[in-house]
Design a protein around this motif. Structure first.
Motif, PDB file in Angstrom:
ATOM      1  N   PRO A 117       0.034   2.478  -1.774  1.00  0.00           N
ATOM      2  CA  PRO A 117       0.014   2.294  -0.316  1.00  0.00           C
ATOM      3  C   PRO A 117       1.055   1.277   0.163  1.00  0.00           C
ATOM      4  CG  PRO A 117      -2.220   2.205  -1.204  1.00  0.00           C
ATOM      5  CD  PRO A 117      -1.292   2.318  -2.376  1.00  0.00           C
ATOM      6  N   ALA A 118       1.314   0.220  -0.626  1.00  0.00           N
ATOM      7  CA  ALA A 118       2.304  -0.777  -0.194  1.00  0.00           C
ATOM      8  C   ALA A 118       3.707  -0.165  -0.158  1.00  0.00           C
ATOM      9  CB  ALA A 118       2.283  -1.983  -1.126  1.00  0.00           C
ATOM     10  N   ALA A 119       3.992   0.740  -1.101  1.00  0.00           N
ATOM     11  CA  ALA A 119       5.314   1.392  -1.109  1.00  0.00           C
ATOM     12  C   ALA A 119       5.475   2.210   0.171  1.00  0.00           C
ATOM     13  CB  ALA A 119       5.448   2.291  -2.339  1.00  0.00           C
TER      14      ALA A 119
ATOM     15  N   ASP B 261      -7.799   1.768   3.386  1.00  0.00           N
ATOM     16  CA  ASP B 261      -8.982   2.100   4.206  1.00  0.00           C
ATOM     17  C   ASP B 261      -8.645   3.226   5.192  1.00  0.00           C
ATOM     18  OD1 ASP B 261     -10.388   0.128   2.932  1.00  0.00           O
ATOM     19  OD2 ASP B 261     -10.329  -1.301   4.582  1.00  0.00           O
ATOM     20  N   GLU B 262      -7.437   3.148   5.772  1.00  0.00           N
ATOM     21  CA  GLU B 262      -7.033   4.202   6.728  1.00  0.00           C
ATOM     22  C   GLU B 262      -6.874   5.545   6.023  1.00  0.00           C
ATOM     23  OE1 GLU B 262      -3.492   3.240   9.037  1.00  0.00           O
ATOM     24  OE2 GLU B 262      -4.233   1.194   9.246  1.00  0.00           O
TER      25      GLU B 262
ATOM     26  N   GLY C 134      -5.563  -7.044   1.390  1.00  0.00           N
ATOM     27  CA  GLY C 134      -4.419  -7.390   2.251  1.00  0.00           C
ATOM     28  C   GLY C 134      -3.949  -6.150   3.022  1.00  0.00           C
ATOM     29  N   ALA C 135      -2.672  -6.155   3.392  1.00  0.00           N
ATOM     30  CA  ALA C 135      -2.123  -5.056   4.205  1.00  0.00           C
ATOM     31  C   ALA C 135      -2.254  -3.705   3.495  1.00  0.00           C
ATOM     32  CB  ALA C 135      -0.667  -5.343   4.521  1.00  0.00           C
TER      33      ALA C 135
ATOM     34  N   HIS D 257      -3.785 -12.277  -1.166  1.00  0.00           N
ATOM     35  CA  HIS D 257      -5.111 -12.253  -0.528  1.00  0.00           C
ATOM     36  C   HIS D 257      -6.219 -11.896  -1.522  1.00  0.00           C
ATOM     37  CE1 HIS D 257      -3.478 -12.857   3.452  1.00  0.00           C
ATOM     38  NE2 HIS D 257      -2.531 -11.983   3.136  1.00  0.00           N
ATOM     39  N   GLU D 258      -5.875 -10.999  -2.448  1.00  0.00           N
ATOM     40  CA  GLU D 258      -6.861 -10.583  -3.452  1.00  0.00           C
ATOM     41  C   GLU D 258      -7.218 -11.770  -4.352  1.00  0.00           C
ATOM     42  OE1 GLU D 258      -4.010  -8.832  -2.786  1.00  0.00           O
ATOM     43  OE2 GLU D 258      -4.983  -7.213  -1.656  1.00  0.00           O
ATOM     44  N   ASP D 259      -6.195 -12.537  -4.725  1.00  0.00           N
ATOM     45  CA  ASP D 259      -6.404 -13.723  -5.565  1.00  0.00           C
ATOM     46  C   ASP D 259      -7.290 -14.743  -4.825  1.00  0.00           C
ATOM     47  OD1 ASP D 259      -5.542 -15.722  -7.742  1.00  0.00           O
ATOM     48  OD2 ASP D 259      -4.847 -16.720  -5.920  1.00  0.00           O
ATOM     49  N   ARG D 260      -7.063 -14.888  -3.521  1.00  0.00           N
ATOM     50  CA  ARG D 260      -7.858 -15.850  -2.748  1.00  0.00           C
ATOM     51  C   ARG D 260      -9.317 -15.419  -2.647  1.00  0.00           C
ATOM     52  NH1 ARG D 260      -4.980 -20.080  -0.085  1.00  0.00           N
ATOM     53  NH2 ARG D 260      -3.484 -20.460  -1.746  1.00  0.00           N
TER      54      ARG D 260
END
Ligand code: URA
Length: 202
Positions: free
Chosen positions: A155-157, A64-65, A57-58, A47-50
């Motif tokens: 955060p993804a981990a 943000d949370e 992205g997620a 998503h970042e690349d797009r």
């Protein structure tokens, strides 16, 4: 044009490594030029690349949370990555890619002069804590000159491993206190015109 905007243009035109060939957009980073807090992740994903923006992205929604947990918004902080172009299939950055991109992050830090840097990826952590393991040092701030570096889990981990979510959130809740302590140390040092005193926290 500000120096930071000029740097973004250089990053968007960069051809220093092969990642340039596969990118839709380079992702220089974003946030206020005078941000006190900088987050450094690993590399752009799909998503970042797009979109050409970091952490959208997620993992970005979760970031943000996490910021909301401490009463902050993404617009108040600077967010970037060690690597500015997406590696194929989100694989780990290669040594030559890290080397090619290094000067861009160096320059971002130099221009923004953040007081606190939160490393939220292995490769960002390795710049200040080579050879260390995140499981040993997460949430522990360390002073480097006038700046504090705070290593955190990605955060993804935490999204993939629920047990890490709680750890990351607990570490995050301590961020305001760490920022506050750093600010008081700095004020004290400036008032005395002497090097900062070491507080137990760092
Ligand atoms: N993960 C990262 O490390 N960086 C991003 O920009 C998005 C996901």
């Amino acid at each position: 044009m500000s120096e930071l905007t000029e740097l973004y243009e250089q990053i968007r035109a960069c051809q220093k490594c092969d990642l340039a060939k596969g990118r839709t957009n380079a992702v220089p980073g974003e946030g206020p030029e005078n941000a006190a807090i900088m987050f450094i992740g690993e590399a752009p994903g799909f998503h970042e690349d797009r979109q050409g923006r970091p952490f959208v992205g997620a993992a970005g929604q979760y970031l943000d949370e996490l910021l909301a947990l401490i009463g902050m918004k993404r617009e108040q902080v600077y967010i970037c990555n060690v690597i500015k172009c997406r590696p194929p299939q989100n694989r780990d950055p290669q040594p030559e890619e890290l080397e090619a991109c290094k000067a861009y992050l160096d320059r971002q830090i130099e221009l923004i002069q953040p007081q606190v840097i939160l490393t939220i990826s292995r490769f960002a952590m390795a710049r200040w804590f080579p050879g260390k393991k995140i499981s040993d040092i997460h949430g522990k701030p360390k002073k480097f000159g006038a700046r504090v570096i705070l290593p955190m889990y990605h955060p993804a981990a935490a999204l993939h491993q629920p047990s890490l979510k709680r750890v990351l959130e607990e570490d995050f809740k301590r961020v305001p206190q760490i920022i506050q302590e750093r600010a008081s140390l700095q004020e004290e040092a400036e008032a005395k015109h002497s090097p900062p005193q070491q507080l137990s926290m760092f």
